[in-house]
Design a protein around this motif. Structure first.
Motif, PDB file in Angstrom:
ATOM      1  N   ILE A   1       0.837  -1.202   0.000  1.00 44.97           N
ATOM      2  CA  ILE A   1       0.000   0.000   0.000  1.00 44.97           C
ATOM      3  C   ILE A   1       0.872   1.253   0.000  1.00 44.97           C
ATOM      4  O   ILE A   1       0.629   2.198  -0.758  1.00 44.97           O
ATOM      5  CB  ILE A   1      -0.958  -0.003   1.212  1.00 44.97           C
ATOM      6  N   TRP A   2       1.921   1.241   0.833  1.00 44.57           N
ATOM      7  CA  TRP A   2       2.832   2.393   0.900  1.00 44.57           C
ATOM      8  C   TRP A   2       3.518   2.627  -0.451  1.00 44.57           C
ATOM      9  O   TRP A   2       3.607   3.767  -0.916  1.00 44.57           O
ATOM     10  CB  TRP A   2       3.860   2.160   2.002  1.00 44.57           C
ATOM     11  N   ALA A   3       3.987   1.566  -1.092  1.00 48.48           N
ATOM     12  CA  ALA A   3       4.672   1.695  -2.385  1.00 48.48           C
ATOM     13  C   ALA A   3       3.732   2.242  -3.455  1.00 48.48           C
ATOM     14  O   ALA A   3       4.122   3.114  -4.247  1.00 48.48           O
ATOM     15  CB  ALA A   3       5.248   0.343  -2.811  1.00 48.48           C
ATOM     16  N   ILE A   4       2.507   1.770  -3.480  1.00 48.10           N
ATOM     17  CA  ILE A   4       1.525   2.274  -4.458  1.00 48.10           C
ATOM     18  C   ILE A   4       1.241   3.749  -4.218  1.00 48.10           C
ATOM     19  O   ILE A   4       1.204   4.549  -5.165  1.00 48.10           O
ATOM     20  CB  ILE A   4       0.241   1.421  -4.405  1.00 48.10           C
ATOM     21  N   LEU A   5       1.065   4.129  -2.961  1.00 51.14           N
ATOM     22  CA  LEU A   5       0.852   5.545  -2.637  1.00 51.14           C
ATOM     23  C   LEU A   5       2.039   6.409  -3.047  1.00 51.14           C
ATOM     24  O   LEU A   5       1.862   7.513  -3.573  1.00 51.14           O
ATOM     25  CB  LEU A   5       0.569   5.721  -1.148  1.00 51.14           C
TER      26      LEU A   5
END
Length: 124
Positions: free
Chosen positions: A87-91
């Motif tokens: 989720i952090w990488a996509i954000l």
């Protein structure tokens, strides 16, 4: 101190040193800002309680700190850590694309002429 705590402490120390003395390898080679560019500047303003400037330079600094703290204290929960990192990488990617569209090549997403590719083409 057990082996896992030693590894965790070592990772925290390395990340802290990188935060203080880090020069972005992507910007050093290409001149283009990376997804994490200006995070150190954002941290500086956050520590000086200038929240609007901190958010201006990198709005995902606080979520990044939260993810980092989660990983340090919950490193045994691999499934949740993987999901959180995804989720952090996509954000980070979405925010990077937004910043490149809105800000590049102006402040805070500036092109640096002090890079390897510019140096090579200038001397060829």
């Amino acid at each position: 101190m057990d082996s896992q705590k030693t590894k965790t402490l070592g990772i925290v120390l390395i990340l802290f040193l990188l935060l203080l003395f880090y020069k972005c390898p992507i910007q050093s080679v290409t001149g283009l800002p990376c997804p994490g560019c200006n995070m150190k500047t954002s941290l500086y303003y956050l520590l000086h309680f200038k929240f609007s400037l901190s958010l201006y330079y990198h709005a995902l600094l606080i979520p990044t700190i939260v993810v980092f703290v989660w990983i340090v204290f919950n490193y045994k929960n691999h499934e949740q850590t993987k999901k959180l990192l995804m989720i952090w990488a996509i954000l980070m990617i979405i925010y990077y694309i937004y910043r490149m569209i809105v800000y590049f090549p102006n402040n805070p997403m500036m092109y640096s002429k002090e890079n390897l590719i510019y140096f090579i083409f200038r001397h060829v």
